[in-house]
Enzyme design. Sequence first.
Site, mmCIF file in Angstrom:
data_model
loop_
_atom_site.group_PDB
_atom_site.id
_atom_site.type_symbol
_atom_site.label_atom_id
_atom_site.label_comp_id
_atom_site.label_asym_id
_atom_site.label_seq_id
_atom_site.Cartn_x
_atom_site.Cartn_y
_atom_site.Cartn_z
ATOM 1 N N TYR A 1 -15.770 31.623 -13.150
ATOM 2 C CA TYR A 1 -16.543 31.348 -14.366
ATOM 3 C C TYR A 1 -16.106 29.992 -14.886
ATOM 4 O O TYR A 1 -14.908 29.723 -14.988
ATOM 5 C CB TYR A 1 -16.280 32.428 -15.418
ATOM 6 C CG TYR A 1 -16.933 32.170 -16.763
ATOM 7 C CD1 TYR A 1 -16.168 31.849 -17.887
ATOM 8 C CD2 TYR A 1 -18.320 32.237 -16.918
ATOM 9 C CE1 TYR A 1 -16.755 31.618 -19.114
ATOM 10 C CE2 TYR A 1 -18.921 32.015 -18.158
ATOM 11 C CZ TYR A 1 -18.139 31.698 -19.255
ATOM 12 O OH TYR A 1 -18.733 31.465 -20.481
ATOM 13 N N ASP B 1 -11.274 23.400 -12.016
ATOM 14 C CA ASP B 1 -11.459 23.926 -13.374
ATOM 15 C C ASP B 1 -10.145 24.621 -13.765
ATOM 16 O O ASP B 1 -9.917 25.777 -13.426
ATOM 17 C CB ASP B 1 -12.630 24.907 -13.414
ATOM 18 C CG ASP B 1 -12.768 25.540 -14.787
ATOM 19 O OD1 ASP B 1 -13.743 26.300 -15.000
ATOM 20 O OD2 ASP B 1 -11.888 25.313 -15.650
ATOM 21 N N LYS C 1 -8.275 25.576 -23.509
ATOM 22 C CA LYS C 1 -7.357 26.624 -23.960
ATOM 23 C C LYS C 1 -6.001 26.062 -24.397
ATOM 24 O O LYS C 1 -5.870 25.527 -25.487
ATOM 25 C CB LYS C 1 -7.230 27.694 -22.874
ATOM 26 C CG LYS C 1 -8.590 28.391 -22.585
ATOM 27 C CD LYS C 1 -8.498 29.399 -21.484
ATOM 28 C CE LYS C 1 -9.863 29.893 -21.058
ATOM 29 N NZ LYS C 1 -10.366 30.999 -21.889
#
Length: 425
Positions: free
Chosen positions: A144, A239, A267
């Site tokens: 994702y 990613d 994050k």
Amino acid sequence: MDIAKSEAWLERAQKVIPGGVNSPVRAFRAVGGHPPFIRRAQGARLFDEDDNELIDYVCTWGPAIVGHARREVLDAVKARIEDGLSFGAPTAAEVEFAELVQKFYPSVELMRCVNSGTEATMSAIRVARGFSKRDLLVKFDGCYHGHADHLLVKAGSGAATFGEPDSGGVPAGTAATTLTLTYNDRDALQKLFADRGSEIATVIVEPVAGNMGCIPPEPGFLEDIVGLCKKHGAVSIFDEVMCGFRVAKGGAIERYGVTPDLVALGKVVGGGMPMAVYGGRREVMEVVAPLGPVYQAGTLSGNPVAVAAGKATLGLLNDEVYTKLEALGARLEEGLKKAATDAGLSHCVQRVGSMITLFFSEGPVRNFADSAATNTEHFNRFHRGLLERGVYWPPSKFEAAFLSVALTEDDIDKTCAAAAEALKG
Ligand code: KE4
């Protein structure tokens, strides 16, 4: 566990917010039951509206690696807000922040701050397409990368199949330029490049997968991605929004010694504030406006308050933190294995640094199909039982759990005892 107040908040929330949540996974639909509404957090603890105290392994989906409401981070934010929240102009702090990120990721020669992991990967893909002047995007089933249209693509049944939309509202044409492969399937990747290498703009991968549970890259997988992209004139993108600063100080690039052209960070990099980064090889990043033709912009990009939180958080990430996280992670791994073994349940634990997943299948879990085949009912029993005993675990078998350095050995032991009771059924 009494969650009467949370239930009341959920009913009220559903009147004004889809599903009562601002991000779908928070609704607990995958595991059943209803989510506690969190009032505050401190260290490794969450406190909900009913005053339940929860040991936290979601860490707001990764950012809270140094623990919630860490004094040094709060002080940095408090000091910064006194001088204003946002200027929409360059600031010295953004330069210092970028230089600090480079200390962790030396391969990031040029970078841009954006406001979410989605924006970071979306921008990196646009840069890769602008630099290569090609359209085809290759991703891996189960990874994702945020909710940009071209990434919400269902894997086809074949080896490398054109994507079909995996969400309403995504035009077939948009999905059609996304090809999906199976994670860790080096043969399929090599075959795709042999057949269509000259058409591929970019390959994006979670170098340590965390959105189908924690799945490490098998030897050669990351090397193939970077090497084949280089050979065929495509752009490789790691990613690291989730695994960045978590699987090592310098993320997967440091842990595996493989350097892509671009990397997306999120994050942890913002310490819990809306902050993400994309960047990499100077030659590639020089296509970004105002230097080049690829447009990317943002009102709040490099926001001073988010930069202050990110700088303070990164400033706390020293070797001692990773040594402690590794020790806590190993203790948790052993305790979860024992709990599942004693309950007689088929299981495996996969962990990379402070990302961990207890899968309910024999394992190894190598890709999305393996993860999807794990026992959902056992996971949901595990999740519910933990929550009832004051442990807050990610509410989906496809989500990795995270440790923060604020956890103690006693927290880990309590968690494993709760898991043992929960799994006995
Ligand atoms: P955001 O747009 O949510 O900041 O980041 C998107 C993203 C990009 N790349 C990776 C590897 C990610 O894991 C994410 C977001 N992760 C999810 C958890 N699986 C965030 C939680 C949520 O969607 O609410």
